[in-house]
Design an enzyme around this catalytic site. Structure first.
Site, mmCIF file in Angstrom:
data_model
loop_
_atom_site.group_PDB
_atom_site.id
_atom_site.type_symbol
_atom_site.label_atom_id
_atom_site.label_comp_id
_atom_site.label_asym_id
_atom_site.label_seq_id
_atom_site.Cartn_x
_atom_site.Cartn_y
_atom_site.Cartn_z
ATOM 1 N N CYS A 144 0.831 -1.212 0.000
ATOM 2 C CA CYS A 144 0.000 0.000 0.000
ATOM 3 C C CYS A 144 0.865 1.261 0.000
ATOM 4 O O CYS A 144 0.672 2.164 -0.826
ATOM 5 C CB CYS A 144 -0.971 -0.025 1.179
ATOM 6 S SG CYS A 144 -0.250 -0.468 2.758
HETATM 7 N N1 LIG Z 1 -4.100 -4.194 4.804
HETATM 8 C C1 LIG Z 1 -3.585 -3.515 3.802
HETATM 9 O O1 LIG Z 1 -3.801 -2.301 3.662
HETATM 10 C C2 LIG Z 1 -2.710 -4.216 2.790
HETATM 11 C C3 LIG Z 1 -2.283 -3.486 1.677
HETATM 12 C C4 LIG Z 1 -1.468 -4.113 0.732
HETATM 13 C C5 LIG Z 1 -1.081 -5.434 0.927
HETATM 14 N N2 LIG Z 1 -1.489 -6.100 2.029
HETATM 15 C C6 LIG Z 1 -1.028 -7.489 2.163
HETATM 16 O O2 LIG Z 1 -2.139 -8.351 1.938
HETATM 17 C C7 LIG Z 1 -2.010 -9.520 2.745
HETATM 18 C C8 LIG Z 1 -3.263 -9.636 3.620
HETATM 19 O O3 LIG Z 1 -3.323 -8.457 4.394
HETATM 20 P P1 LIG Z 1 -4.530 -8.097 5.353
HETATM 21 O O4 LIG Z 1 -4.311 -6.716 5.801
HETATM 22 O O5 LIG Z 1 -5.808 -8.481 4.726
HETATM 23 O O6 LIG Z 1 -4.203 -9.073 6.570
HETATM 24 P P2 LIG Z 1 -5.146 -9.678 7.690
HETATM 25 O O7 LIG Z 1 -6.332 -8.796 7.878
HETATM 26 O O8 LIG Z 1 -4.276 -9.958 8.859
HETATM 27 O O9 LIG Z 1 -5.602 -11.047 7.013
HETATM 28 C C9 LIG Z 1 -4.708 -12.093 6.740
HETATM 29 C C10 LIG Z 1 -5.467 -13.348 6.452
HETATM 30 O O10 LIG Z 1 -4.551 -14.431 6.286
HETATM 31 C C11 LIG Z 1 -5.067 -15.567 6.941
HETATM 32 N N3 LIG Z 1 -4.011 -16.542 7.284
HETATM 33 C C12 LIG Z 1 -3.836 -17.731 6.674
HETATM 34 N N4 LIG Z 1 -2.796 -18.389 7.177
HETATM 35 C C13 LIG Z 1 -2.295 -17.627 8.145
HETATM 36 C C14 LIG Z 1 -1.206 -17.772 9.026
HETATM 37 N N5 LIG Z 1 -0.420 -18.844 9.013
HETATM 38 N N6 LIG Z 1 -0.975 -16.783 9.910
HETATM 39 C C15 LIG Z 1 -1.768 -15.676 9.940
HETATM 40 N N7 LIG Z 1 -2.815 -15.491 9.101
HETATM 41 C C16 LIG Z 1 -3.075 -16.446 8.220
HETATM 42 C C17 LIG Z 1 -5.799 -15.016 8.122
HETATM 43 O O11 LIG Z 1 -6.711 -16.008 8.417
HETATM 44 P P3 LIG Z 1 -7.573 -16.101 9.782
HETATM 45 O O12 LIG Z 1 -8.495 -14.893 9.717
HETATM 46 O O13 LIG Z 1 -8.307 -17.356 9.635
HETATM 47 O O14 LIG Z 1 -6.597 -16.065 10.928
HETATM 48 C C18 LIG Z 1 -6.411 -13.733 7.566
HETATM 49 O O15 LIG Z 1 -7.663 -13.979 6.983
HETATM 50 C C19 LIG Z 1 -0.742 -9.330 3.604
HETATM 51 O O16 LIG Z 1 0.303 -10.031 3.030
HETATM 52 C C20 LIG Z 1 -0.509 -7.828 3.555
HETATM 53 O O17 LIG Z 1 0.841 -7.476 3.692
HETATM 54 C C21 LIG Z 1 -2.311 -5.538 2.959
#
Ligand SMILES: NC(=O)c1ccc[n+]([C@@H]2O[C@H](COP(=O)([O-])OP(=O)(O)OC[C@H]3O[C@@H](n4cnc5c(N)ncnc54)[C@H](OP(=O)(O)O)[C@@H]3O)[C@@H](O)[C@H]2O)c1
Length: 342
Positions: free
Chosen positions: A151
C-alpha cells in the site's frame, strides 16, 4: 467470458474487500473461498458485513482445491504463507495474484534481508511481475504471477516515478513522509494494537527500517535504471483506512509548479485511476475512500528549490484489493475499470 476465481484469506481486511469487489464483478464466477475454518462455514458467518443474500461457503485452506476449481487465485495471505500456496496453484497451470510481499522483490537475498526469513520459492521471483499497472501494464497482461504492490509503495511510486522519469529532480534522492490508517497493518495486528491506544493518538513507527523501502527502491531502479535513495517514515493515523503520503524532491532553480504539474498530468492523462489535481487543490483521504482512485497534487517552494508531491489512496483499494482487481482485468483482457467503478 466468465473466469473462475478463488480467494484465500477471506477473513482478513484485504480478503474481505476482494470478495466484496469480486461478487459484483460481471466477469467473475466465484468458485472457491477459503479461510481458517474448522468446517465449511457460510460466508455470511465469516463476513457478516456482506449480508445474508448469498449461499457461498468458506472452506479451510487447500491450495490444491483452489487450483482444481479456479482459473485464477487471489492470495490475501500474510507473507511467507503466500509463497507455498502460489507455487502449488502455478504448478497446476493456473494464475495467481498475490497481495503479500512474497514475490515483490527480485532476489532471495533481498527478500531475506527485508523479511528476515528464507524464501522457499526463489525460482519464481524473476518471473513475477510487479502489479502497478501505470508502469507494468504490458508485462502484467502476459504473466501468470502478479506481485500486487504494497500500500505505501503504491502511493510513493505513483507520486515519484514521473518526476524522476522526466529528469526533474536534481538528486537521485527524495523524502517520503507517509501516514496510514490502521487497517494497513491487517486485522490480527489491529486487534493486538488495541484501538484504545491507537485512537486519539498519532505516531511514527519502523523509522529507517520499514520493509517497504527495498521494494520501493528496487522498483525505482527497475523503471528508471537509476539508484534512487529514499528516506521513508511511516506514521499511524487514528482512522481506519486511507493513506496520505507527502514527498519532497530537490529541483533545479526556476522549475515552475506549472511545469511539474504538467509533467504529472501528461504522464497520467490516459490512466483511469490516477487524478492529478489542478492548481490550488490538495488531496484528502475522504475523497478516495472505498474507491480505486489515487489523487496527486504538486506544489513548488521556489526559495527552497523543493517540489512537494502529495498523494492519497485507500490502502485497501488502490493499495491492495482494488489494484488486484485492476490487475485481474488486465490479465484476462477485460476493461481495466470493470468492477471498480460504482
Ligand atoms: N491491509 C492492507 O492495507 C494491505 C495493503 C497491501 C497489501 N497487504 C497485504 O495483503 C495480505 C493480507 O493483508 P490483510 O491486511 O488483509 O491481513 P489480515 O487482515 O491480517 O488477514 C490475513 C489473512 O490471512 C489468513 N491466514 C492464513 N494463514 C495464516 C497464518 N499462518 N498466519 C496468519 N494469518 C493467516 C488469516 O486467516 P484467519 O483470519 O483465519 O486467521 C487472515 O484472513 C498481507 O500479506 C498484507 O501485507 C495488505
Amino acid at each position: 467470458m466468465m473466469m473462475k476465481v478463488g480467494v484465500m484469506g477471506v477473513g482478513g481486511y484485504s480478503g474481505e474487500e476482494l470478495v466484496r469487489l469480486l461478487l459484483k464483478h460481471p466477469q467473475v464466477e466465484m468458485c472457491c473461498l477459503q479461510a481458517r475454518v474448522e468446517k465449511p462455514t457460510p460466508l455470511s458467518k465469516v463476513l457478516p458485513s456482506l449480508g445474508e443474500n448469498n449461499d457461498f461457503v468458506c472452506e479451510n485452506y487447500s491450495p490444491e482445491a483452489m487450483a482444481e476449481g479456479c482459473d485464477l487465485v487471489f492470495l490475501a495471505l500474510p507473507h511467507t504463507v503466500s509463497m507455498e500456496a502460489a507455487s502449488t496453484v502455478l504448478k497446476a497451470g493456473k494464475k495467481v495474484i498475490d497481495l503479500s510481499a512474497d514475490f515483490r522483490l527480485k532476489t532471495a537475498p533481498l527478500y531475506e534481508k527485508a523479511y528476515k526469513t528464507k524464501h522457499l520459492h526463489p525460482e519464481l521471483l524473476q518471473e513475477a511481475v510487479y502489479g502497478l499497472p501505470e508502469f507494468f501494464r504490458e508485462k502484467i497482461k502476459k504473466t501468470r504471477l502478479v506481485a500486487n504492490p504494497g500500500c505505501y509503495p503504491t502511493a510513493v511510486l505513483l507520486g515519484s516515478l514521473p518526476l524522476f522519469r522526466e529528469k526533474k529532480s536534481r538528486e537521485a534522492f527524495f523524502i517520503a513522509d507517509a501516514k496510514s490508517g490502521f487497517t494497513g497493518a491487517g486485522r490480527k495486528q489491529v486487534s493486538e494494537m488495541r484501538l484504545s491506544e491507537s485512537g486519539e493518538n498519532f505516531k511514527a513507527y519502523r523509522v529507517a527500517e520499514h520493509q517497504h523501502v527495498p521494494e520501493m527502491e528496487s522498483i525505482l531502479k527497475e523503471v528508471l535504471d537509476l539508484d534512487v535513495k529514499l528516506m521513508f517514515t511511516p506514521h499511524l493515523l487514528p482512522i481506519s483506512r486511507g493513506i496520505l503520503s507527502t514527498h519532497y524532491f530537490c529541483i533545479p532553480e526556476k522549475t515552475s509548479e506549472e511545469e511539474l504539474r504538467n509533467t504529472f498530468q501528461s504522464f497520467y492523462q490516459e490512466e483511469p485511476f490516477v487524478r492529478v489535481l489542478g492548481a490550488g487543490e490538495l488531496p484528502e483521504i475522504k475523497n478516495v475512500l472505498h474507491t480505486n482512485f489515487c489523487e496527486i497534487a504538486v506544489r513548488v517552494d521556489p526559495e527552497r528549490k523543493t517540489a512537494i508531491v502529495i498523494v492519497v489512496i485507500d490502502n485497501l483499494m488502490k493499495g491492495a484489493s482494488g489494484q488486484a482487481v485492476q490487475n485481474f482485468n488486465l490479465l484476462f483482457g477485460f476493461q481495466e475499470t470493470e468492477g471498480l467503478l460504482s
